[in-house]
Design an enzyme around this catalytic site. Sequence first.
Site, PDB file in Angstrom:
ATOM      1  N   GLU A  77       7.613  88.642  24.932  1.00 45.83           N
ATOM      2  CA  GLU A  77       7.696  89.749  25.891  1.00 45.83           C
ATOM      3  C   GLU A  77       8.244  89.253  27.220  1.00 45.83           C
ATOM      4  O   GLU A  77       7.897  88.177  27.688  1.00 45.83           O
ATOM      5  CB  GLU A  77       6.309  90.351  26.120  1.00 45.83           C
ATOM      6  N   ARG A  87      -3.900 104.568  24.047  1.00 41.96           N
ATOM      7  CA  ARG A  87      -3.705 105.638  23.053  1.00 41.96           C
ATOM      8  C   ARG A  87      -4.937 105.800  22.183  1.00 41.96           C
ATOM      9  O   ARG A  87      -5.266 106.901  21.741  1.00 41.96           O
ATOM     10  CB  ARG A  87      -2.477 105.289  22.186  1.00 41.96           C
ATOM     11  N   CYS A 140      -3.020  94.426  25.017  1.00 37.71           N
ATOM     12  CA  CYS A 140      -2.080  93.289  25.080  1.00 37.71           C
ATOM     13  C   CYS A 140      -1.354  93.241  26.410  1.00 37.71           C
ATOM     14  O   CYS A 140      -1.254  92.175  27.028  1.00 37.71           O
ATOM     15  CB  CYS A 140      -1.065  93.368  23.936  1.00 37.71           C
ATOM     16  N   HIS A 163       4.317  89.368  20.866  1.00 38.79           N
ATOM     17  CA  HIS A 163       3.817  90.317  19.864  1.00 38.79           C
ATOM     18  C   HIS A 163       4.345  89.919  18.488  1.00 38.79           C
ATOM     19  O   HIS A 163       5.488  89.466  18.361  1.00 38.79           O
ATOM     20  CB  HIS A 163       4.288  91.741  20.185  1.00 38.79           C
TER      21      HIS A 163
HETATM   22  N1  PCA Z   1      -2.542  94.277  19.774  1.00 36.81           N
HETATM   23  C1  PCA Z   1      -2.899  95.302  20.729  1.00 36.81           C
HETATM   24  C2  PCA Z   1      -4.178  94.835  21.349  1.00 36.81           C
HETATM   25  C3  PCA Z   1      -4.669  93.723  20.502  1.00 36.81           C
HETATM   26  C4  PCA Z   1      -3.556  93.395  19.604  1.00 36.81           C
HETATM   27  O1  PCA Z   1      -3.513  92.463  18.792  1.00 36.81           O
HETATM   28  C5  PCA Z   1      -1.781  95.622  21.720  1.00 36.81           C
HETATM   29  O2  PCA Z   1      -0.600  95.445  21.384  1.00 36.81           O
HETATM   30  O3  PCA Z   1      -2.082  96.048  22.842  1.00 36.81           O
END
Ligand code: PCA
Length: 212
Positions: A77, A87, A140, A163
């Site tokens: 990111e 959400r 996240c 991610h």
């Molecule tokens: N993904 C979520 C929160 C925890 C995770 O593994 C997110 O993308 O916010």
Amino acid sequence: MARVLMTGFAPFGGEPVNPSWQAVSLLGARRDDVAAVELPCEFAASLPALRAAFLEHRPSLVVCVGQAGGRLEVTPERVAINLVDARIPDNAGEQPVDVPVVPDSPAAYFTTLPVKACVAAIREARVPASVSHTAGTYVCNQVFYGLMHLLAEFPGVRGGFVHVPFSPEQVAASGKAAPSLGVDRIAHALEALADTALATTEDLAVSAGAEH
Ligand code: PCA
């Protein structure tokens, strides 16, 4: 002292596992210089847990990792925003809407990982990857923003967020139609990313932009 602190998340949203933590724990078991820590998927508890892990391990590099179900690739990111807009409720039942991560703080922070060099290294390791320009508005992004806010107090320590897609086991067990990537491949990608970030401070001067 671990050179690298890497975090993954607890399962959330009804999933039995979270591949971010599965991959991070795999890498932590393989590498002496990587401290692997699981963060709760909770708005209130995640940042105190991250701060405690940081102060315990005093790493020179911090990489936080989360699941982004539906994404096709491993996605470092680029930018964390000072906004929470959940959400779905977190694992503590909280669902904050339109609140800042840290009041009276900058609207956004950029990662200090060389994301383009990291993407190149992950692809070199034969795992699909691309730069992402949004970490969302859920836990996240909150952890990513909180990490960069924390690291602003520690010049010289670099960090960022990645991610990762669902694992094949998750997709198969639920029968949902979604892309997936094996946990071992994700761990391999995270290793390439960490090694690149440790070795490289200057990012590559190539485009990783997007129109939308
Ligand atoms: N993904 C979520 C929160 C925890 C995770 O593994 C997110 O993308 O916010």
